[in-house]
Design a protein around this motif. Structure first.
Motif, PDB file in Angstrom:
ATOM      1  N   MET A   1       0.784  -1.488  -0.020  1.00 22.47           N
ATOM      2  CA  MET A   1       0.093   0.010   0.086  1.00 22.47           C
ATOM      3  C   MET A   1       0.838   1.193  -0.004  1.00 22.47           C
ATOM      4  SD  MET A   1      -3.211   0.413   2.244  1.00 22.47           S
ATOM      5  CE  MET A   1      -2.766   1.861   3.506  1.00 22.47           C
ATOM      6  N   ASP A   2       0.560   2.252  -0.677  1.00 28.06           N
ATOM      7  CA  ASP A   2       1.298   3.561  -0.795  1.00 28.06           C
ATOM      8  C   ASP A   2       1.388   4.199   0.326  1.00 28.06           C
ATOM      9  OD1 ASP A   2       1.730   2.976  -3.264  1.00 28.06           O
ATOM     10  OD2 ASP A   2       0.509   4.525  -4.216  1.00 28.06           O
ATOM     11  N   LYS A   3       2.432   4.984   0.697  1.00 26.62           N
ATOM     12  CA  LYS A   3       2.395   5.819   2.064  1.00 26.62           C
ATOM     13  C   LYS A   3       1.617   6.742   1.731  1.00 26.62           C
ATOM     14  CE  LYS A   3       7.044   4.463   3.846  1.00 26.62           C
ATOM     15  NZ  LYS A   3       8.220   4.927   4.511  1.00 26.62           N
ATOM     16  N   ILE A   4       1.016   7.614   3.047  1.00 30.01           N
ATOM     17  CA  ILE A   4       0.248   8.683   2.849  1.00 30.01           C
ATOM     18  C   ILE A   4       1.267  10.027   2.954  1.00 30.01           C
ATOM     19  CG2 ILE A   4      -1.135  10.054   4.302  1.00 30.01           C
ATOM     20  CD1 ILE A   4      -2.965   7.507   4.975  1.00 30.01           C
ATOM     21  N   LYS A   5       1.020  10.656   1.930  1.00 30.52           N
ATOM     22  CA  LYS A   5       1.934  11.766   1.931  1.00 30.52           C
ATOM     23  C   LYS A   5       1.727  12.894   2.648  1.00 30.52           C
ATOM     24  CE  LYS A   5       4.167  12.305  -2.077  1.00 30.52           C
ATOM     25  NZ  LYS A   5       4.208  12.429  -3.355  1.00 30.52           N
ATOM     26  N   VAL A   6       2.468  13.411   3.602  1.00 32.69           N
ATOM     27  CA  VAL A   6       1.914  14.584   4.253  1.00 32.69           C
ATOM     28  C   VAL A   6       2.943  15.694   3.975  1.00 32.69           C
ATOM     29  CG1 VAL A   6       1.558  15.786   6.614  1.00 32.69           C
ATOM     30  CG2 VAL A   6       1.318  13.385   6.201  1.00 32.69           C
ATOM     31  N   LEU A   7       2.197  17.196   3.634  1.00 32.58           N
ATOM     32  CA  LEU A   7       3.202  18.363   3.533  1.00 32.58           C
ATOM     33  C   LEU A   7       3.104  19.216   4.918  1.00 32.58           C
ATOM     34  CD1 LEU A   7       4.950  20.381   1.896  1.00 32.58           C
ATOM     35  CD2 LEU A   7       2.761  21.197   1.055  1.00 32.58           C
ATOM     36  N   TRP A   8       4.221  19.524   5.568  1.00 33.29           N
ATOM     37  CA  TRP A   8       3.951  20.299   6.581  1.00 33.29           C
ATOM     38  C   TRP A   8       4.957  21.495   6.545  1.00 33.29           C
ATOM     39  CZ3 TRP A   8       4.137  17.283  11.996  1.00 33.29           C
ATOM     40  CH2 TRP A   8       3.489  18.109  13.008  1.00 33.29           C
ATOM     41  N   VAL A   9       4.096  22.474   6.614  1.00 39.54           N
ATOM     42  CA  VAL A   9       4.548  23.972   6.567  1.00 39.54           C
ATOM     43  C   VAL A   9       4.723  24.668   7.816  1.00 39.54           C
ATOM     44  CG1 VAL A   9       4.293  26.119   4.868  1.00 39.54           C
ATOM     45  CG2 VAL A   9       3.091  23.706   4.305  1.00 39.54           C
ATOM     46  N   ASP A  10       5.749  24.906   8.269  1.00 41.75           N
ATOM     47  CA  ASP A  10       5.939  25.650   9.255  1.00 41.75           C
ATOM     48  C   ASP A  10       7.602  26.543   9.238  1.00 41.75           C
ATOM     49  OD1 ASP A  10       6.559  26.483  12.146  1.00 41.75           O
ATOM     50  OD2 ASP A  10       4.891  25.282  12.780  1.00 41.75           O
ATOM     51  N   ASP A  11       7.508  27.709   9.857  1.00 37.67           N
ATOM     52  CA  ASP A  11       8.699  28.353   9.845  1.00 37.67           C
ATOM     53  C   ASP A  11       9.730  28.059  10.788  1.00 37.67           C
ATOM     54  OD1 ASP A  11       8.295  31.511  11.591  1.00 37.67           O
ATOM     55  OD2 ASP A  11       7.093  29.575  11.422  1.00 37.67           O
ATOM     56  N   GLU A  12       9.196  27.142  11.704  1.00 40.43           N
ATOM     57  CA  GLU A  12      10.088  26.702  12.724  1.00 40.43           C
ATOM     58  C   GLU A  12      10.119  24.992  12.805  1.00 40.43           C
ATOM     59  OE1 GLU A  12       8.192  28.405  16.224  1.00 40.43           O
ATOM     60  OE2 GLU A  12       9.528  29.975  16.318  1.00 40.43           O
ATOM     61  N   ILE A  13      10.208  24.632  11.493  1.00 38.01           N
ATOM     62  CA  ILE A  13      10.116  23.228  11.113  1.00 38.01           C
ATOM     63  C   ILE A  13      11.169  22.407  11.916  1.00 38.01           C
ATOM     64  CG2 ILE A  13      11.268  22.932   9.015  1.00 38.01           C
ATOM     65  CD1 ILE A  13       7.838  21.336   9.501  1.00 38.01           C
ATOM     66  N   ASP A  14      12.401  22.798  12.155  1.00 36.59           N
ATOM     67  CA  ASP A  14      13.533  22.080  12.663  1.00 36.59           C
ATOM     68  C   ASP A  14      13.058  21.735  14.097  1.00 36.59           C
ATOM     69  OD1 ASP A  14      14.710  22.696  10.456  1.00 36.59           O
ATOM     70  OD2 ASP A  14      15.853  24.570  11.022  1.00 36.59           O
ATOM     71  N   LEU A  15      12.262  22.689  14.712  1.00 39.51           N
ATOM     72  CA  LEU A  15      11.788  22.182  16.186  1.00 39.51           C
ATOM     73  C   LEU A  15      10.811  21.139  16.309  1.00 39.51           C
ATOM     74  CD1 LEU A  15      11.309  25.878  17.560  1.00 39.51           C
ATOM     75  CD2 LEU A  15      13.274  24.471  17.790  1.00 39.51           C
ATOM     76  N   LEU A  16      10.273  20.582  15.099  1.00 39.31           N
ATOM     77  CA  LEU A  16       9.432  19.830  15.056  1.00 39.31           C
ATOM     78  C   LEU A  16       9.904  18.377  14.730  1.00 39.31           C
ATOM     79  CD1 LEU A  16       6.431  21.646  13.232  1.00 39.31           C
ATOM     80  CD2 LEU A  16       6.468  20.977  15.693  1.00 39.31           C
ATOM     81  N   LYS A  17      11.220  18.333  14.519  1.00 41.94           N
ATOM     82  CA  LYS A  17      11.775  17.049  14.027  1.00 41.94           C
ATOM     83  C   LYS A  17      11.416  15.840  14.737  1.00 41.94           C
ATOM     84  CE  LYS A  17      15.194  15.741  11.493  1.00 41.94           C
ATOM     85  NZ  LYS A  17      14.855  15.526  10.017  1.00 41.94           N
ATOM     86  N   PRO A  18      11.011  15.756  16.119  1.00 39.23           N
ATOM     87  CA  PRO A  18      10.760  14.490  16.807  1.00 39.23           C
ATOM     88  C   PRO A  18       9.193  14.101  16.355  1.00 39.23           C
ATOM     89  CG  PRO A  18      11.562  16.407  18.383  1.00 39.23           C
ATOM     90  CD  PRO A  18      11.423  16.838  17.216  1.00 39.23           C
ATOM     91  N   HIS A  19       8.329  14.981  15.850  1.00 34.10           N
ATOM     92  CA  HIS A  19       7.030  14.965  15.385  1.00 34.10           C
ATOM     93  C   HIS A  19       6.908  14.226  14.169  1.00 34.10           C
ATOM     94  CE1 HIS A  19       6.360  17.869  18.501  1.00 34.10           C
ATOM     95  NE2 HIS A  19       4.928  17.928  18.089  1.00 34.10           N
ATOM     96  N   ILE A  20       8.172  14.594  13.460  1.00 30.60           N
ATOM     97  CA  ILE A  20       8.420  13.998  12.065  1.00 30.60           C
ATOM     98  C   ILE A  20       8.711  12.648  11.878  1.00 30.60           C
ATOM     99  CG2 ILE A  20       9.351  14.476   9.679  1.00 30.60           C
ATOM    100  CD1 ILE A  20       9.083  17.531  10.575  1.00 30.60           C
ATOM    101  N   LEU A  21       9.771  12.393  12.728  1.00 26.97           N
ATOM    102  CA  LEU A  21      10.251  11.186  12.864  1.00 26.97           C
ATOM    103  C   LEU A  21       9.228  10.085  13.486  1.00 26.97           C
ATOM    104  CD1 LEU A  21      13.697  11.872  14.661  1.00 26.97           C
ATOM    105  CD2 LEU A  21      13.385  10.724  12.332  1.00 26.97           C
ATOM    106  N   PHE A  22       8.399  10.714  14.504  1.00 30.34           N
ATOM    107  CA  PHE A  22       7.111   9.905  15.122  1.00 30.34           C
ATOM    108  C   PHE A  22       6.224   9.267  13.755  1.00 30.34           C
ATOM    109  CE2 PHE A  22       2.804   9.797  16.785  1.00 30.34           C
ATOM    110  CZ  PHE A  22       3.104   8.590  17.543  1.00 30.34           C
ATOM    111  N   LEU A  23       6.077  10.338  13.117  1.00 30.97           N
ATOM    112  CA  LEU A  23       5.121   9.892  11.944  1.00 30.97           C
ATOM    113  C   LEU A  23       5.718   9.035  10.899  1.00 30.97           C
ATOM    114  CD1 LEU A  23       3.140  13.388  11.250  1.00 30.97           C
ATOM    115  CD2 LEU A  23       2.366  11.344  12.214  1.00 30.97           C
ATOM    116  N   GLU A  24       7.105   9.400  10.594  1.00 27.23           N
ATOM    117  CA  GLU A  24       7.658   8.299   9.686  1.00 27.23           C
ATOM    118  C   GLU A  24       7.702   6.933  10.304  1.00 27.23           C
ATOM    119  OE1 GLU A  24      11.225  10.790   8.925  1.00 27.23           O
ATOM    120  OE2 GLU A  24      10.146  11.702   7.015  1.00 27.23           O
ATOM    121  N   GLN A  25       7.997   6.638  11.448  1.00 25.87           N
ATOM    122  CA  GLN A  25       8.048   5.544  12.244  1.00 25.87           C
ATOM    123  C   GLN A  25       6.525   4.824  12.042  1.00 25.87           C
ATOM    124  OE1 GLN A  25       8.835   6.302  16.068  1.00 25.87           O
ATOM    125  NE2 GLN A  25      11.373   6.427  15.446  1.00 25.87           N
TER     126      GLN A  25
END
Length: 517
Positions: A1-25
């Motif tokens: 099954m294809d992965k769901i593709k998310v675009l996350w737009v935030d000028d402080e995106i670097d601070l959200l690294k843990p959230h992004i890793l969580f979703l990728e897992q």
């Protein structure tokens, strides 16, 4: 099954690294960017399933970016994330049809829930609905074996309608087929129940349901008063599921005081059932007491031309002449629009009766039956067509005006209708009536198992048209066909909506009382 593709737009995106890793897992594919302008460029090049959008960014703001996204891809779900709880931002975002609204700081589980809610919602609802119906299926099957009263049949039918409407939104056609077969089985059992019990409902001291001829006296009259005007709407041919389909449009303007079902008399046909409502009499009594208004099947001329006269006579009989009332029958769009335009002029009536021939609106002549056949090939499509018709009808305009003028609203019908699937052969003389779901005439020959037969019409308060004439009513989803030209006739009428016979859809019909919001 294809992965769901998310675009996350935030000028402080670097601070959200843990959230992004969580979703990728969790097997989501996340693309990030730091500005609205960059996001719009990415959206030009790639397709995404959902966008997370920070509201407070330098340059192009979140709201501006949202507007641009919606212009490009209106259906793409956008979840707005903001530090601000200012109301105007929420309103602006909601007005632009955002999929969700999250307040910072967000935690990874909030994000995951939002994804599931927006992207997995239909799958989760579908699975839950299916498993709930599977449990309910067994209960309905047990109930069906035990049903033994007219109240039980009402609640069983309402349950089937509820599940039919729940299951139509999910993609499990197998479940829908199971429900269809359960509905067919219910109609077979219901036919046996009516065969056995219907004639007894007219006997003195027998417990019987509210039937067409007592509806006005028992249910409508107690709602009438000089303190508040009442709008009584009788929609021709309205089934219980069709009422449920457009109920949300009505309850935007009115709140429900009560909703119940009553039974249409046999035949479930306009000239019998609707005249019974307005006259307060069974057909044999209408013929006897008002020969000037009543017409039998074999008589020439319109069979429903005297509803208003019947109503006047009933109101007089019930001592209600002090109530000012008017009656309107709408059979075409022009008349409907005219009444809607002049509706304010009815404010001084205690009772305004509007009979709305909605099936005539859908197919204003028999030749256009093919169009309806195409548009309403099954019950789901028929409900959808009803809903669409109602929302755009002058009747809905009248109901909105009635609410503003403080009218109580009573909504009901004369009988329902059923999609007929299977022919049943019948032979009669040339004076036999033409309806596909019931026949009256002399020397009828028919398949006994397919019909409810009234050899002596007087036992169910129907007129005897001539010596030895009887009535037969088709059960379940059958329709009557003559042996000559049989195949052409059968293919023309199969899968059309008919009424006059014995089925849950035709006999158990809504009666709803509402008060203006």
């Amino acid at each position: 099954m294809d992965k769901i593709k998310v675009l996350w737009v935030d000028d402080e995106i670097d601070l959200l690294k843990p959230h992004i890793l969580f979703l990728e897992q969790k097997n989501y594919n996340v693309t990030t960017c730091k500005s609205g302008t960059e996001a719009l460029e990415i959206l030009d090049e790639q397709k995404f399933d959902i966008v997370f959008l920070d509201e407070n960014m330098p340059g192009l703001t979140g709201l501006d970016t949202l507007n641009e996204i919606k212009e490009k891809e209106n259906e793409l779900p956008v979840v707005m994330i903001t530090k601000s709880e200012e109301e105007y931002i929420m309103e602006e975002a909601i007005g632009n049809k955002i999929a969700d609204y999250l307040i910072k700081p967000v935690n990874p589980h909030q994000i995951l829930l939002s994804l599931k809610k927006n992207l997995d919602h239909s799958r989760l609802v579908s699975e839950k609905t299916t498993s709930n119906y599977q449990q309910e299926f067994r209960k309905i099957a047990m109930d069906m074996a035990m049903v033994n009263s007219y109240e039980d049949w009402i609640s069983l039918y309402q349950k089937l309608v509820y599940w039919e409407m729940r299951l139509e939104d999910i993609e499990d056609s197998g479940m829908f087929e199971i429900l269809e077969s359960q509905k067919n089985e219910a109609n077979i059992q219901f036919g046996k129940f009516i065969d056995k019990n219907y004639p007894t409902w007219f006997e003195a001291n027998t417990e019987s349901p509210t039937l067409s001829h007592v509806l006005f006296k028992d249910k409508i009259v107690p709602e009438l008063s000089k303190e508040q005007p009442t709008l009584l709407v009788v929609i021709d041919n309205l089934r219980y599921d069709q009422w449920k389909a457009f109920e949300p449009s009505v309850t935007n303007h009115y709140k429900k005081v009560s909703e119940e079902a009553f039974y249409s008399i046999l035949p479930t046909a306009t000239q019998y059932a609707r005249n019974a409502i307005f006259s307060g009499l069974m057909p044999s009594d209408m013929e006897k007491l008002h020969p000037e208004y009543w017409k039998n099947d074999t008589d020439d001329g319109g069979k429903n031309l005297h509803e208003h006269d019947f109503l006047n006579a009933q109101m007089k009989r019930l001592g209600l002449t002090h109530l000012k009332h008017e009656y309107y029958k709408i059979t075409n769009l022009k008349d409907g629009k005219k009444l809607a335009e002049n509706f304010r002029g009815l404010k001084d009536n205690d009772l305004t009766v509007v009979v709305y021939n909605f099936v005539d609106m859908l197919s204003h002549s028999k030749t256009e039956m093919d169009v309806v056949k195409e548009l309403a090939s099954n019950d789901k499509a028929y409900r959808s067509l009803t809903q669409s018709w109602f929302k755009n009808s002058p009747l809905f305009e009248m109901i909105q005006q009635a609410q503003q003028m403080g009218f109580k609203l009573i909504l009901t019908t004369d009988h329902g209708t059923i999609n007929v699937k299977n022919p049943s052969k019948v032979i009669g003389d040339r004076d036999t009536s033409l309806n596909l779901r019931y026949k009256t005439g002399r020397s009828l020959s028919y398949e006994e198992k397919d019909v409810l037969a009234a050899k002596d019409p007087k036992t169910i308060h129907l007129p005897t048209i001539s010596m030895n004439s009887s009535f037969i009513f088709a059960k379940s989803d059958l329709f009557f066909a003559y042996p000559n030209n049989y195949n052409h006739y059968v293919s023309y009428y199969r899968n059309t909506y008919q009424h006059g016979g014995v089925s849950l859809e035709e006999m158990i019909i809504p009666f709803v009382v509402l008060s203006p919001k």
